[in-house]
Structures are given as C-alpha cells and as structure tokens.
Scaffold this motif. Structure first.
Motif, PDB file in Angstrom:
ATOM      1  N   VAL A 519       1.984  -2.554  22.749  1.00  0.00           N
ATOM      2  CA  VAL A 519       0.647  -2.583  22.158  1.00  0.00           C
ATOM      3  C   VAL A 519       0.744  -2.002  20.756  1.00  0.00           C
ATOM      4  CG1 VAL A 519      -1.729  -1.762  22.302  1.00  0.00           C
ATOM      5  CG2 VAL A 519      -0.498  -2.393  24.395  1.00  0.00           C
ATOM      6  N   LEU A 520       0.228  -2.744  19.789  1.00  0.00           N
ATOM      7  CA  LEU A 520       0.253  -2.313  18.392  1.00  0.00           C
ATOM      8  C   LEU A 520      -1.162  -1.967  17.950  1.00  0.00           C
ATOM      9  CD1 LEU A 520       1.832  -2.000  15.693  1.00  0.00           C
ATOM     10  CD2 LEU A 520       1.186  -4.373  15.202  1.00  0.00           C
ATOM     11  N   LEU A 536      -4.254   3.430  26.102  1.00  0.00           N
ATOM     12  CA  LEU A 536      -3.153   3.921  25.271  1.00  0.00           C
ATOM     13  C   LEU A 536      -2.586   5.227  25.810  1.00  0.00           C
ATOM     14  CD1 LEU A 536      -4.523   3.156  21.675  1.00  0.00           C
ATOM     15  CD2 LEU A 536      -2.898   1.824  23.043  1.00  0.00           C
ATOM     16  N   ALA A 537      -3.434   6.040  26.455  1.00  0.00           N
ATOM     17  CA  ALA A 537      -2.966   7.310  27.017  1.00  0.00           C
ATOM     18  C   ALA A 537      -1.966   7.100  28.151  1.00  0.00           C
ATOM     19  CB  ALA A 537      -4.151   8.127  27.514  1.00  0.00           C
ATOM     20  N   PHE A 543       6.242   4.603  17.917  1.00  0.00           N
ATOM     21  CA  PHE A 543       6.209   4.767  16.460  1.00  0.00           C
ATOM     22  C   PHE A 543       4.775   5.043  16.027  1.00  0.00           C
ATOM     23  CE2 PHE A 543       5.314   2.953  12.286  1.00  0.00           C
ATOM     24  CZ  PHE A 543       6.296   3.529  11.502  1.00  0.00           C
ATOM     25  N   SER A 544       4.642   5.857  14.979  1.00  0.00           N
ATOM     26  CA  SER A 544       3.301   6.139  14.465  1.00  0.00           C
ATOM     27  C   SER A 544       3.394   6.580  13.007  1.00  0.00           C
ATOM     28  CB  SER A 544       2.624   7.232  15.299  1.00  0.00           C
ATOM     29  OG  SER A 544       1.334   7.520  14.806  1.00  0.00           O
ATOM     30  N   LEU A 550       2.733   2.131  17.572  1.00  0.00           N
ATOM     31  CA  LEU A 550       3.301   1.207  18.545  1.00  0.00           C
ATOM     32  C   LEU A 550       3.512   1.929  19.864  1.00  0.00           C
ATOM     33  CD1 LEU A 550       4.492  -1.675  18.986  1.00  0.00           C
ATOM     34  CD2 LEU A 550       6.721  -0.712  18.359  1.00  0.00           C
ATOM     35  N   TYR A 551       3.110   1.277  20.964  1.00  0.00           N
ATOM     36  CA  TYR A 551       3.214   1.857  22.309  1.00  0.00           C
ATOM     37  C   TYR A 551       3.961   0.890  23.222  1.00  0.00           C
ATOM     38  CZ  TYR A 551      -0.605   4.838  20.613  1.00  0.00           C
ATOM     39  OH  TYR A 551      -1.392   5.714  19.884  1.00  0.00           O
ATOM     40  N   ARG A 552       4.787   1.479  24.144  1.00  0.00           N
ATOM     41  CA  ARG A 552       5.504   0.698  25.139  1.00  0.00           C
ATOM     42  C   ARG A 552       4.759   0.758  26.468  1.00  0.00           C
ATOM     43  NH1 ARG A 552       9.744   3.563  25.474  1.00  0.00           N
ATOM     44  NH2 ARG A 552      11.142   2.422  24.072  1.00  0.00           N
TER      45      ARG A 552
END
Length: 598
Positions: A519-520, A536-537, A543-544, A550-552
């Motif tokens: 998720v970007l 998102l939590a 990356f930030s 960016l989330y995996r």
C-alpha cells in the motif's frame, strides 16, 4: 512546446511521462480496467530502459506536431498542386487550432499522434487508389500503426482510410487496421473489458461544450469545444473565440468549391469534405438531449461504446479537409489578384490555359516546377505575361502571409507551451526509492482514494496519479473520473473493492485475498483517506518520507496476475504492431526510391 523542451517530465492532467516505466500487466492492457493507454504504455516500457521516458514522450509529441503540419502541406501539394504559400496555410490550419491547444492542455499527447497521422492516411489512401503499389499499402500500414498509439487514434485513422480507399480495397484496409489495432483489441478480449458496458453518465459528462458566443455547433466547426472548460487557452473564453472561428471558416469556405471541383482525384477530395462535415455535425448532435439519450443507450448496452463518449475527439477528422480548403482558398485569392493585373482577353485566355495545364500535371504527380511558376504561367511565355510571372509569387506569398496571420493571432496563446502551461516537472527522489523497495509479491494499492492528484511539484492542474508508470508493479486504479461535478464509473472492479476496503478500515487479510501486497500513501495531495489509518496500522512500514509512505501487507498474498499465455499473446500483438510501425514506412520509402531511380 518551448518550455517543455527543458529538463523534466510532462505531468499535466492526463499526460504522465516518467524516467522509467515497466512492462506490467496494466501496460499490456491486461488489468481489469479498459486498455485505453495501449500500446503507448508498452512502447514506453520497452524503450525507457534505454532512453529516458520523458525524452521519448517529448520526441513523439514534437514529431507528431511536425508531421501534422508537414502532412497537411504534402496533401495540399499532391491533391491540389498547391504552391509553397498555400502549403504553409494548410500547415498552419493543421497545427495552429483550438483542437491542438485543448488536447495539449488535457494531456492527450498520444491522441495527437493519431491526429497527425490523418493527412498521411489520406495521402496513402489516395496513392493506393491511383497506383495500388506495395509501397502505397506499406505507407498506409505505417500510418495506421502510428495512429494506433491509442485506440481513439486507430479509429480516427481507420475511418479516414475506409472512407477514401474505395469499396474494392476495403478488405485490405480493414485487415491492416485490425493488425494496427491488435494490441488494444487483444487486450480487450483477454482482459474481459469488452464484456462490460460503460457508465452512461460519461456521455453527458464528456459531451462537446459550447464556447462563448458560438454554441456547440460553432465551437465544433471551429475545431474547439472540448468537454473540460479548464483545458482551454484563455483566448477561447473571450470574443477572440468567435473572431478566430469566423476567420477560420471564411478561409476554409473560400476554397471549398475548388476542392470539390472535377478532377482525376475528385473522389478523395470530396470524400474528405463530406467526412469533415460529418465530423462536425455528428458530435454536435451527440451533445443534444436526444443525441445523448441514444449514446447513453449504446454505452449501457453495447460493450466498447464508451469509445464514443468523448465525441469532440472525432472533430479531428475535419482537419485534412480544412487544410485542403484553406490551401485552395489561398490559391483562389492569389489567382484573383494576379488575374486582375493581366490586361486583354488574349492574356486571360493564355493564363487560364497555363493554369489548367499546371493543375493537370500536378494531379498526375508530375513536377513542372522547372517550367511553370507558382501561378501556372511559363517563364518562357511571351512578353505580355512577364508582369504576371513576376507578380504572382509576390501576390501568392502576400496572400499566404495574411491568411497565416489571421489564423495565428486569435489563438496567440498557443505559443510557448500554450501560454506556459506545458512546463516540465521533476519527481522527488522518494519515487525512485519506493520503486526499489517493491520486492514483495502482489499488486500495489494507493491512498488517498481517486486517480487524480495535486502534488506540490505538479502545478495547479490535477494530474493522473503517476504511480502506475513509476512503479515496477501493477497499481490498482478504479478508472473513476471526476467530470463536471459528477463521477463517471470506471471498469476497475477489483480496484474499487480494494479502495472501499481501505477507506472503511478493512483488515490486512482482506487486502491479501484481493491480491494486494503493498500500500502506497501519497502525502500532500487532496483525496479521501476515510478510516485507512486502521488498515495501515496492521501493515508493516517499509519506507517513509515527506512525500510517500510504503507499507507491506503481511501474510500470503493471493495471485491476481495475468497468465503467462495471455502475456505472450499480448506481446505478440504488440510485436506485430511495432513491425507495421517500423516496417511500413521503411518499405514505402525503399519502394518510392526504387521507382524514382527507374
């Protein structure tokens, strides 16, 4: 294009150029959205590892604009025997008009490639009718492939070719058109997008727009009227729109009679004029209540009818005839002024005979420039013609200069990147860093919701999200378009489901089951976020920075990619298209050179 030729990338409304793009399923048209950017995205994906993608887009756009003007000039020369001055008038009509300005501002650079191909398609169809050689067919193949950079461009070129080639050649033209349209036809069939009707709301949203003082018909006749009132030059919102339209139509009308007059190639010239009339009248009818009702029914019940929703695009079909008529109008005015200088009935008769001979030779493709001047009179003729011989080039040049000035001045803000609107942007380094972090499986979902963005570096106009072209993974996009205060639904069913899931704060497991591995979050741009913080939590941050996060998605991700067979078939269709694009002009040039040598 002045400002755009500097360092940076085109990022303006629908136009997105990037340093590098990738041959994803979406680039091949195999995603769940309609393949509207096929084969342009695949072409950029194949070339950008070698040449900077932004440079490729600028080069294509620059060549397209040059080809539009030069093609109109060549068409006027071959079909009318037009002088240099008249050819320049034709080139100005093709280049300096509201259609080009509006499509540049809307970001439709690849559509302008199809627009630029139209005079060349007409020329190729004319040559097929006159000699039917392999070189003429190869030239048509290359023109159709160039126009086929987008589906709409392929339709524009196909309509032109089928209208001009004649009944006996329809099968051959249709076969070439199918191959040239192969990438998006194949993608449509493989992705299943052809089975879904379009949102009928798009018909009213994308209908042609009436400009001040012109109405819808007048706007379209002046080659304007794009649906987006924000994507127009400032001059088109003032009285200059009326002045410019009237001047264009008067110049075109002056030459109509000459264009449709008898001659060896009268069918092609008359067909182009009829096509121009239909290209103006039908979109105007499509903007009426009953016309929109018919198109809404088609969109709701006929798969693929969504290609007809932006009816103003098809006004491009009028350009070849407009250019021809303007060139002929220049010749008519120059002839009147030149003839007025000749005294005596014998001189007039000789001038008419010489002019007729010049036009006859031009229609046969014979270059008589060594024996005939611009007005058609021989430099070896008797003394009474000396004043006409000396005056005619001057008069023709003066008339051409006046007409070109009248065409350019009402739309002067087309200069310098449409008033400076087409300026290059520079992407933050974060995009490249994110692209290097996409080693995990699965597609990419983006936040905020929606497809359009307003970044701090992109200017005031909304722009398409560049993520699908900047990242080496498929980025889910809903295809929903905000137009005139309403939302037109797209075909991306899975993307809509994922976006709704994020906005309501769904679980990571739901994302994984929908094939989402990353998720970007694009920061600093308007758009709905809903309860996405809850989702998102549950994800792993990778990356930030100030612009991007960016989330995996943890756990196993369900695969939703196209099969290897589908990709192979799509790549084969692109390969055939590329063979036409490169091989067609090459064969045509070799054949033409061989004929000249013989």
């Amino acid at each position: 294009m002045g400002p755009l030729l500097g360092s940076g990338y085109l990022l303006l409304r629908d136009a997105v150029s990037t340093p590098r793009s990738y041959l994803t399923d979406s680039a091949l048209g195999l995603g769940d959205a309609a393949p509207r950017a096929v084969p342009q995205d695949a072409l950029l994906a194949m070339l950008s590892p070698v040449i900077d993608g932004g440079l490729i887009v600028k080069a294509i756009l620059l060549v397209a604009l040059w080809a539009a003007g030069y093609g109109a000039a060549v068409l006027a020369r071959e079909l009318l025997g037009a002088s240099i001055g008249a050819q320049l008038v034709a080139a100005t009509v093709a280049l300096w008009n509201p259609y080009v300005a509006e499509r540049l501002l809307q970001g439709h650079w690849s559509l302008l490639a199809g627009y630029a191909a139209l005079p060349w398609v007409a020329l190729a169809a004319y040559r097929i009718r006159t000699d039917g050689t392999a070189g003429a067919w190869a030239g048509l193949a290359g023109c159709l492939a160039a126009a086929g950079l987008t589906p709409t461009g392929a339709l524009l070129a196909g309509i032109t070719a089928l209208s001009l080639a004649g009944r006996r050649r329809l099968a051959g033209v249709l076969a070439l058109l199918i191959v040239a349209s192969g990438p998006w036809l194949t993608a449509t069939a493989l992705s299943g997008a052809a089975s879904e009707p379009s949102d009928p709301a798009g018909i009213a949203a994308f209908a042609a727009r009436a400009e001040p003082g012109l109405g819808t018909l007048g706007s379209l006749a002046g080659l304007g009227g794009i649906w987006n009132g924000d994507a127009v030059p400032d001059s088109r919102t003032t009285l200059l729109a009326v002045i410019g339209t009237v001047l264009l139509l008067v110049i075109v009308a002056t030459g109509v009679r000459s264009v449709i007059s008898d001659g060896a190639d009268r069918y092609v010239r008359r067909a182009l004029v009829v096509l121009a009339a239909l290209a103006v009248l039908l979109p105007a009818l499509g903007a009426t209540p009953w016309g929109m009702h018919v198109l809404e029914w088609l969109a709701a019940h006929v798969p693929g009818a969504g290609l007809l929703r932006d009816t103003q695009k098809y006004v491009a079909l009028a350009m070849p005839a407009y250019a021809l008529c303007a060139a002929a109008g220049c010749g008519v005015l120059a002839k009147r002024f030149s003839t007025a200088q000749v005294t005596g009935p014998t001189d007039n008769a000789q001038l008419a005979a010489a002019t007729q001979r010049s036009e006859s030779l031009a229609r046969q493709g014979i270059d008589d420039s060594s024996t005939t001047n611009i007005a058609g009179s021989s430099p070896l003729s008797s003394a009474p013609f000396d004043p006409v011989s000396k005056l005619s080039p001057t008069v023709t040049g003066a008339v051409a200069t006046i007409l070109i000035t009248l065409l350019v001045l009402p739309l002067l803000d087309l200069a310098w990147g449409v008033g400076g609107a087409m300026r290059p942007v520079h992407y933050p380094a974060g995009w490249q860093q994110v692209a290097g972090q996409l080693a995990d499986p699965g597609d990419v979902a983006v936040l905020p919701g929606g497809m359009f963005r307003k970044f701090r570096y992109s200017g005031r106009a909304p722009v398409l999200d560049p993520a699908p072209r900047l990242l080496p993974r498929d980025v889910l996009q809903t295809g929903e378009l905000p137009v005139r205060g309403r939302t037109v639904s797209g075909e991306g069913a899975r993307a809509r489901e994922v976006e709704a899931l994020l906005l309501r704060g769904g679980s990571a497991q739901e994302l994984a089951s929908n094939g989402v591995g990353l998720v970007l979050l694009e920061r600093g741009t308007p758009g709905p976020l809903g309860a996405s913080k809850t989702t998102l939590a549950q994800l792993d941050p990778i990356f930030s920075n100030a612009d991007l996060a960016l989330y995996r998605v943890p756990g196993a991700v369900e695969r939703h990619n196209a099969s290897s067979m589908d990709r192979a078939v799509a790549i084969a269709a692109h390969t055939l298209w590329l063979a036409l694009l490169v091989g067609g002009p090459l064969v045509a040039a070799i054949t033409r050179r061989a004929r000249r040598t013989r």
